[in-house]
Enzyme design. Structure first.
Site, PDB file in Angstrom:
ATOM      1  N   GLU A 139       0.822  -1.202   0.000  1.00  9.08           N
ATOM      2  CA  GLU A 139       0.000   0.000   0.000  1.00  9.08           C
ATOM      3  C   GLU A 139       0.861   1.259   0.000  1.00  9.08           C
ATOM      4  O   GLU A 139       1.907   1.315   0.641  1.00  9.08           O
ATOM      5  CB  GLU A 139      -0.924  -0.019   1.219  1.00  9.08           C
ATOM      6  CG  GLU A 139      -1.967  -1.121   1.081  1.00  9.08           C
ATOM      7  CD  GLU A 139      -2.947  -1.177   2.231  1.00  9.08           C
ATOM      8  OE1 GLU A 139      -4.098  -1.535   1.986  1.00  9.08           O
ATOM      9  OE2 GLU A 139      -2.590  -0.868   3.373  1.00  9.08           O
ATOM     10  N   CYS A 167       3.461   8.470   1.104  1.00  9.28           N
ATOM     11  CA  CYS A 167       3.948   7.573   2.152  1.00  9.28           C
ATOM     12  C   CYS A 167       4.176   6.208   1.500  1.00  9.28           C
ATOM     13  O   CYS A 167       3.226   5.582   1.034  1.00  9.28           O
ATOM     14  CB  CYS A 167       2.873   7.511   3.234  1.00  9.28           C
ATOM     15  SG  CYS A 167       3.273   6.406   4.572  1.00  9.28           S
ATOM     16  N   CYS A 189       5.931  -6.700   7.689  1.00  8.96           N
ATOM     17  CA  CYS A 189       7.005  -6.167   8.526  1.00  8.96           C
ATOM     18  C   CYS A 189       7.400  -7.225   9.546  1.00  8.96           C
ATOM     19  O   CYS A 189       6.550  -7.952  10.057  1.00  8.96           O
ATOM     20  CB  CYS A 189       6.546  -4.899   9.245  1.00  8.96           C
ATOM     21  SG  CYS A 189       7.892  -4.065  10.125  1.00  8.96           S
ATOM     22  N   CYS A 201       5.753  -4.530  16.151  1.00  3.58           N
ATOM     23  CA  CYS A 201       5.379  -3.478  17.108  1.00  3.58           C
ATOM     24  C   CYS A 201       3.921  -3.724  17.496  1.00  3.58           C
ATOM     25  O   CYS A 201       3.072  -3.975  16.635  1.00  3.58           O
ATOM     26  CB  CYS A 201       5.548  -2.091  16.482  1.00  3.58           C
ATOM     27  SG  CYS A 201       7.266  -1.743  16.058  1.00  3.58           S
ATOM     28  N   CYS A 253       0.724  -1.835  15.785  1.00  7.80           N
ATOM     29  CA  CYS A 253       0.755  -1.565  14.346  1.00  7.80           C
ATOM     30  C   CYS A 253       0.061  -2.675  13.552  1.00  7.80           C
ATOM     31  O   CYS A 253       0.338  -3.861  13.747  1.00  7.80           O
ATOM     32  CB  CYS A 253       2.200  -1.419  13.890  1.00  7.80           C
ATOM     33  SG  CYS A 253       2.362  -1.128  12.120  1.00  7.80           S
ATOM     34  N   GLY A 284       6.533  -1.817   6.514  1.00 12.80           N
ATOM     35  CA  GLY A 284       7.908  -2.304   6.576  1.00 12.80           C
ATOM     36  C   GLY A 284       8.875  -1.410   7.318  1.00 12.80           C
ATOM     37  O   GLY A 284       8.554  -0.271   7.684  1.00 12.80           O
ATOM     38  N   GLU A 285      10.065  -1.933   7.548  1.00 14.44           N
ATOM     39  CA  GLU A 285      11.131  -1.202   8.234  1.00 14.44           C
ATOM     40  C   GLU A 285      12.224  -0.894   7.198  1.00 14.44           C
ATOM     41  O   GLU A 285      12.989  -1.780   6.809  1.00 14.44           O
ATOM     42  CB  GLU A 285      11.680  -2.075   9.378  1.00 14.44           C
ATOM     43  CG  GLU A 285      12.955  -1.559  10.010  1.00 14.44           C
ATOM     44  CD  GLU A 285      12.920  -0.086  10.434  1.00 14.44           C
ATOM     45  OE1 GLU A 285      12.003   0.331  11.128  1.00 14.44           O
ATOM     46  OE2 GLU A 285      13.856   0.646  10.044  1.00 14.44           O
ATOM     47  N   LEU A 291       9.868   6.420  18.373  1.00 10.89           N
ATOM     48  CA  LEU A 291      10.330   6.193  19.746  1.00 10.89           C
ATOM     49  C   LEU A 291       9.225   5.555  20.599  1.00 10.89           C
ATOM     50  O   LEU A 291       9.408   4.480  21.164  1.00 10.89           O
ATOM     51  CB  LEU A 291      10.794   7.523  20.339  1.00 10.89           C
ATOM     52  CG  LEU A 291      11.710   7.434  21.536  1.00 10.89           C
ATOM     53  CD1 LEU A 291      13.004   6.708  21.213  1.00 10.89           C
ATOM     54  CD2 LEU A 291      12.032   8.825  22.073  1.00 10.89           C
ATOM     55  N   HIS A 292       8.128   6.230  20.738  1.00  5.70           N
ATOM     56  CA  HIS A 292       6.896   5.709  21.353  1.00  5.70           C
ATOM     57  C   HIS A 292       6.953   5.386  22.841  1.00  5.70           C
ATOM     58  O   HIS A 292       5.915   5.085  23.443  1.00  5.70           O
ATOM     59  CB  HIS A 292       6.375   4.471  20.612  1.00  5.70           C
ATOM     60  CG  HIS A 292       6.206   4.668  19.146  1.00  5.70           C
ATOM     61  ND1 HIS A 292       5.590   5.770  18.617  1.00  5.70           N
ATOM     62  CD2 HIS A 292       6.594   3.914  18.077  1.00  5.70           C
ATOM     63  CE1 HIS A 292       5.592   5.681  17.296  1.00  5.70           C
ATOM     64  NE2 HIS A 292       6.194   4.579  16.942  1.00  5.70           N
ATOM     65  N   ASN A 311      -4.165   5.052  15.653  1.00  4.76           N
ATOM     66  CA  ASN A 311      -5.204   4.662  14.696  1.00  4.76           C
ATOM     67  C   ASN A 311      -5.574   3.209  14.940  1.00  4.76           C
ATOM     68  O   ASN A 311      -4.749   2.325  14.758  1.00  4.76           O
ATOM     69  CB  ASN A 311      -4.696   4.841  13.263  1.00  4.76           C
ATOM     70  CG  ASN A 311      -4.442   6.300  12.969  1.00  4.76           C
ATOM     71  OD1 ASN A 311      -5.291   7.151  13.199  1.00  4.76           O
ATOM     72  ND2 ASN A 311      -3.240   6.609  12.513  1.00  4.76           N
ATOM     73  N   CYS A 356      -1.545   6.191   9.573  1.00  9.78           N
ATOM     74  CA  CYS A 356      -0.335   5.527  10.094  1.00  9.78           C
ATOM     75  C   CYS A 356      -0.691   4.228  10.781  1.00  9.78           C
ATOM     76  O   CYS A 356      -1.584   4.183  11.620  1.00  9.78           O
ATOM     77  CB  CYS A 356       0.319   6.378  11.176  1.00  9.78           C
ATOM     78  SG  CYS A 356       1.018   7.861  10.606  1.00  9.78           S
TER      79      CYS A 356
HETATM   80  N1  SAH Z   1       9.064   0.759  10.460  1.00  4.95           N
HETATM   81  C1  SAH Z   1       9.161   2.168  10.341  1.00  4.95           C
HETATM   82  C2  SAH Z   1       8.201   2.819   9.354  1.00  4.95           C
HETATM   83  C3  SAH Z   1       6.757   2.352   9.324  1.00  4.95           C
HETATM   84  S1  SAH Z   1       5.626   2.896  10.531  1.00  4.95           S
HETATM   85  C4  SAH Z   1       9.018   2.802  11.709  1.00  4.95           C
HETATM   86  O1  SAH Z   1       8.728   2.104  12.661  1.00  4.95           O
HETATM   87  O2  SAH Z   1       9.241   3.989  11.826  1.00  4.95           O
HETATM   88  C5  SAH Z   1       5.319   4.590  10.326  1.00  4.95           C
HETATM   89  C6  SAH Z   1       4.876   5.264  11.640  1.00  4.95           C
HETATM   90  O3  SAH Z   1       3.518   4.944  12.008  1.00  4.95           O
HETATM   91  C7  SAH Z   1       5.736   4.818  12.793  1.00  4.95           C
HETATM   92  O4  SAH Z   1       6.061   5.880  13.638  1.00  4.95           O
HETATM   93  C8  SAH Z   1       4.817   3.849  13.483  1.00  4.95           C
HETATM   94  O5  SAH Z   1       5.231   3.593  14.761  1.00  4.95           O
HETATM   95  C9  SAH Z   1       3.493   4.557  13.360  1.00  4.95           C
HETATM   96  N2  SAH Z   1       2.356   3.678  13.648  1.00  4.95           N
HETATM   97  C10 SAH Z   1       2.298   2.341  13.529  1.00  4.95           C
HETATM   98  N3  SAH Z   1       1.092   1.878  13.887  1.00  4.95           N
HETATM   99  C11 SAH Z   1       0.352   2.935  14.244  1.00  4.95           C
HETATM  100  C12 SAH Z   1      -1.012   3.109  14.665  1.00  4.95           C
HETATM  101  N4  SAH Z   1      -1.831   2.070  14.774  1.00  4.95           N
HETATM  102  N5  SAH Z   1      -1.445   4.348  14.919  1.00  4.95           N
HETATM  103  C13 SAH Z   1      -0.628   5.411  14.737  1.00  4.95           C
HETATM  104  N6  SAH Z   1       0.660   5.325  14.337  1.00  4.95           N
HETATM  105  C14 SAH Z   1       1.147   4.100  14.082  1.00  4.95           C
END
Ligand code: SAH
Length: 378
Positions: free
Chosen positions: A105, A118, A125, A129, A132, A178-179, A233-234, A310, A353
């Site tokens: 996507e 994007c 992936c 996480c 996600c 993906g990463e 970071l989160h 989200n 996201c």
């Molecule tokens: N793997 C990479 C890029 C993909 S994720 C990374 O981790 O940065 C892109 C962004 O969306 C990241 O910051 C990720 O943590 C965030 N993200 C993932 N799931 C999400 C969700 N359910 N709600 C909001 N942001 C989310």
């Protein structure tokens, strides 16, 4: 709405070089390998990326004999859009077929002063996480150069844009599926192509690679490609980050943070790092977490972006309330840290996201593991 841009892999193309994913250096090597001058690389690059042409016969500033020769040795793939979805807010999500079993996507987010694409870097992936949607799909494989740049190529074509004359896509972020820093072999040449004046000509400040924290690759990025860096970071401490972003167990904060300092110290791209922090209700959004974050960031030159969570099916998390998000932001502001709240876009079409799930033939059998795990818990 469903748009079909074009075609598949012609069988006679198998032994030919696909020029779509080649950056400038690789195109020069190709032209030299067929006994042609290197300036052809720029010409062909403009045709492919600025004019969206994949048929050598349309390349009118190239002589007929050379076009015939090119047809013998090379081809230019035209990727296929499976579906196109348009959100109420103007966001567009494309599902692009990369092989018979997998789709990825790509999302276009129009704003008043910019248009952001994007893009995905992997099919699924591997990082898992916990908040996600892509993680739930499991992992299949890395995308190749052409599959990554194809997203830009296809999006420009679908938007009817000529990247040189009228730039609808002004920014590209590697924040899709993906990463990216686990696929540097293919992501780095694509980043160069995005910035090449003969291709898309984006400035280094407008190409952002987002990572969950693959530390050795952050240093490699610093040394090899000059783009903007975002860190997902989160969490402000290892215990919480281990749960939310499991790669933290391999590269914990005491290893990650110095790598971020090294990146900005080298004067890269924006000269600041974007820190992404998804706001999960009562998980990582307490005032105490904000104070810990201030402490952790210290004097790092950065901008913090708070991302509303989200939701997606079967997630245990909830989005933090506006009050909690603003309370968190206030603590950062009081400490003098630039902190913005991301506006959620395209959530009505699952394009926000963390909602990208594509169509992944999961080789990790993650769905199966989850079912087993859940049945044990019950
Ligand atoms: N793997 C990479 C890029 C993909 S994720 C990374 O981790 O940065 C892109 C962004 O969306 C990241 O910051 C990720 O943590 C965030 N993200 C993932 N799931 C999400 C969700 N359910 N709600 C909001 N942001 C989310």
């Amino acid at each position: 709405m469903s748009v079909e841009i074009v075609s598949t892999t012609p069988s006679e193309s198998i032994s030919k070089v696909d020029l779509l994913g080649l950056d400038y250096d690789a195109l020069v090597v190709f032209f030299e390998s067929i006994g042609e001058k290197s300036f052809r690389a720029k010409q062909v690059m403009k045709w492919i990326h600025q004019l969206g042409v994949s048929d050598f016969d349309l390349m009118t500033n190239i002589s007929k004999p050379l076009r015939e020769k090119l047809k013998q040795h090379a081809w230019i793939r035209s990727p296929k859009i499976v579906t196109e979805q348009l959100s109420d807010d103007g966001t567009i999500k494309w599902l692009i077929e990369v092989d018979q079993q997998n789709c990825i996507e790509t999302v276009f987010i129009p704003e008043a002063d910019r248009g952001t694409l994007c893009i995905s870097s992997q099919v699924g992936c591997a990082l898992d996480c916990s908040f996600c949607a892509t993680a739930q799909q499991g992992f299949n494989r890395n995308l190749e150069n052409w599959e990554i740049i194809a997203q830009m190529w296809v999006a420009n074509k679908a938007l009817g844009a000529n990247p040189k004359a009228e730039r609808k896509i002004s920014n590209v972020v590697f924040m899709g599926m993906g990463e990216p820093l686990l696929n540097v072999t293919h992501v780095f040449p694509v980043a160069k192509l995005l910035m090449d004046d003969n291709a898309y000509g984006l400035s280094k400040r407008r190409v952002t690679i987002s990572t969950a924290g693959v530390v050795p690759a952050i240093d490699k990025l610093k040394d090899e490609v000059d783009v903007s860096l975002a860190i997902s970071l989160h969490a402000p401490n290892n215990a919480l980050r281990d749960q939310l972003v499991p790669i933290n167990k391999k590269y914990p904060l005491e290893v990650l943070m110095p790598a971020l300092h090294r990146y900005v110290a080298d004067g890269h791209a924006k000269k600041h790092i974007t820190v992404e922090y998804v706001m999960l209700d009562q998980v990582n959004d307490e005032e105490e977490h904000a104070h810990q974050l201030v402490e952790l960031l210290g004097n790092l030159i950065c901008k913090v972006n708070l991302i509303p969570f989200n939701p997606f099916p079967n997630t245990p998390y909830l989005r933090s309330s506006n009050n909690r998000v603003h309370r968190f932001q206030r603590v950062l502001h009081e400490a003098g840290i630039n902190c913005t709240i991301r506006k959620t876009r395209g959530d009505d079409i699952d394009a926000a996201c963390g909602q990208l799930a594509g169509k992944v033939k999961d080789r990790t059998k993650r769905t199966l593991h989850r079912v087993n795990f859940e049945s044990k818990v019950v």
